[in-house]
Structure formats: C-alpha cells, structure tokens
Scaffold this active site. Structure first.
Site, PDB file in Angstrom:
ATOM      1  CG  ASP A   1      -1.574  -1.297   1.879  1.00  0.00           C
ATOM      2  OD1 ASP A   1      -1.863  -1.768   0.714  1.00  0.00           O
ATOM      3  OD2 ASP A   1      -1.726  -1.648   2.632  1.00  0.00           O
TER       4      ASP A   1
ATOM      5  CD  GLU B   1      -8.456  -3.271  -1.055  1.00  0.00           C
ATOM      6  OE1 GLU B   1      -9.264  -3.679  -0.232  1.00  0.00           O
ATOM      7  OE2 GLU B   1      -7.742  -3.965  -1.342  1.00  0.00           O
TER       8      GLU B   1
END
Length: 325
Positions: free
Chosen positions: A37, A207
């Site tokens: 991420d 997401e």
C-alpha cells in the site's frame, strides 16, 4: 610498453563492466522487506515512500518510511508512527497517506479494521514537524469512525485540489467516499447540500483510491480484485471534477505471471517541472504464497496522445536513477 597498454586495457574493461553492472541492476523491489500500500510523494527534492508494514495484524502496529534522492538508493526511517502512541488504535495500522500543510506533515492512516459502527477504529491523523517524524496522534480519536454510504473507513487518500481545498477520499468494501477537509484537518466542511460524505464509487471499485490532476482533468485510480489473490490490479477513470462522475476506462496495472502477481494498491509521483510520472505499487513475488508477502516496486507511467494511461509493464529492473533538479 605492451604491459602498460595491456594494464590500461584491463582497467578500462573493468570500469565498463562495473558501469554495466550498475545500469543493469534490478531496482524492484525498491527496498528490502515486506511492505504494501505504498504512498509515494516528493518533499524538498527528496522522494518519500510511506508503506504499510505487511505482516499479521498482531504485528502490523507501526509504520516505517523510506527516503531517496535518486529513486534508487533508499534510507529507512523506522517506526515513524506506532500504535503505542495512538490510544484508540489497538489493532493493525495501514495504508498511510501524507500531505504537507502549513509546515507540518499530516499522516492519515487506517486502524483496527473495524467491521461495524459499534467497533472503535477507522481513519486517524498523526502530525510531525519533519517528513520522517516522529508522528503523534493529532486528534486523540479517529477522524472517521463509522460506515458512510457502505464504505469501510480504510484506505484513505488526501487530495489537494487546484484551489487549495483538501479532500479525504477513502473506502473499502467496494464503496468510495469523498469529503471536504477543514483547513486544520480536525474535521470536515459540509457540501452545499449539507452532506459530509459523498459517494463517488466507479464500476468495479474495491479499495485503494488515488487521484491526481493532469491537463485540468481528474484522474481517479483504484484497486480491483482481492488483495490476497493474483488478480489484484489497478484501474482508472477521468472526469472534470474531483466529484466525478467517474466512468471506468480500464485496467492499467496487473500481474505478470512471469514477474509477480497481485500488483495493486498504488500511488503516483509526478516529478516537478517535468512530464515524468512514476507509479508506486506493491506485488507478490512468484516464490511467495503468504498473503502478507508483498514488496514495494516502482515503474514509469506513460500517457498516449489522448491523455489515456498506457498499460504498465511490471519489471524487475524498475526505474533508472532520477535526481530532482
């Protein structure tokens, strides 16, 4: 004389081989360790990457950061934020997003992986006077601690528009919201219709939202698929406003079974005063099967003559050194 010439030849050959070794060095992953991420950004002519420490939730309780002057050699800054300093964060923290505001650095993060409105957790904010921290909890509580429009309060991204207005764009569970941040980041400013959270979910969104502006167009990017599987990928849309509407154009980053799988949850770095763009993302090596075995990589991102993003080829070579002028 022949010996001198031969010696000089050997030196020249050795130098050439050394230079070849440098230029052929594999730069992906950009640093060692399991990290995911990643948010890439530039502060004061220095590249920074703020990733998730990819580990089981019991161990994923701190954030590291990495800095580089040339996008190749990285310095690790350990534990810039730790849940021991965030009283309400009891479980994992992840997916940091950072922005500089009035000489302070604000780090937004997700914590506790809440599954309903009765659990404590959500999106928090930490602050520091330097990019490397240390960061301290800014609010003493989550900034967003409830589900709005079906969006789990995770995967936060802070976007600054052309007029200086900052927005929080976030959401898991296949829903994405946008909200106007107050100038001091202590809360939100209602939209004209008095709502706080507006849904901007495009088709196939899962997401990992990210947004940037190019040629007065708003590029909205997100991750699709399951983060634990090989089909994880990045898609995008383009609109005239940060509010959308965003119509999905297609995938631009995905696995290559010859290189790595699970390529997704990314960010984008634009080099100042240039048209050079880099995509920073995580992927899972072919040798790994554990969900948390993810590494951070960087590739150059290109556009066609119509402004569409060209499909990105994931590589082991990564990008060449680039010093910001």
């Amino acid at each position: 004389m022949k010996q001198v010439i031969f010696f000089l030849f050997i030196l020249a050959y050795a130098k050439t081989m050394a230079q070849t070794a440098v230029t052929s060095k594999n730069n992906n992953p950009v640093f060692k360790g399991w990290y995911a991420d990643p948010e890439g950004i530039i502060f004061d002519k220095t590249y920074w990457i703020y990733p998730t420490f990819s580990a089981p939730y019991a161990d994923q309780v701190f954030l590291d950061a990495f800095s580089s002057k040339d996008l190749t050699n990285w310095t690790k800054h350990s534990r810039i934020l730790d849940t021991t300093g965030v009283k309400w964060a009891k479980r994992a923290i992840w997916a940091p997003s950072i922005i500089k505001n009035k000489n302070k650095y604000f780090l937004f993060f997700g914590a506790n992986d809440i599954q309903n409105d009765q659990e404590m957790g959500g999106i928090g904010v930490a602050v520091a006077s330097k990019p490397e921290g240390p960061y301290k909890d800014y609010l003493g509580k989550p900034l967003v601690d409830k589900f709005h429009n079906g969006a789990q309060p995770i995967d936060q991204f802070v976007f600054r528009d052309k007029d200086g207005q900052c927005y929080l764009i976030y959401g898991g569970w296949k829903h994405c919201n946008i909200a106007k941040l107050k100038p001091d980041f202590t809360g939100f400013v209602p939209f004209k219709d008095q709502t706080i959270f507006k849904e901007i979910t495009p088709e196939n969104y899962v997401e990992g939202p990210f947004m940037f502006i190019k040629n007065n167009k708003y590029y909205f990017m997100w991750s699709e698929g399951g983060w634990t599987g090989p089909d994880y990928c990045v898609a995008y849309a383009i609109a005239d406003s940060p509010m959308g509407p965003f119509k999905r154009i297609g995938k631009i980053l995905e696995q290559d079974p010859k290189i790595a799988v699970g390529a997704g949850h990314h960010s984008v770095i634009k080099v100042p005063d240039s048209d050079t763009y880099y995509i920073v993302y995580h992927r899972r090596p072919l040798t790994e099967t554990h969900a948390n075995s993810r590494e951070t990589c960087v590739e150059e991102m290109h556009f066609d003559e119509n402004g569409f993003i060209k499909p990105i080829v994931i590589t082991n070579e990564g990008v060449k050194p680039h010093i910001i002028k």
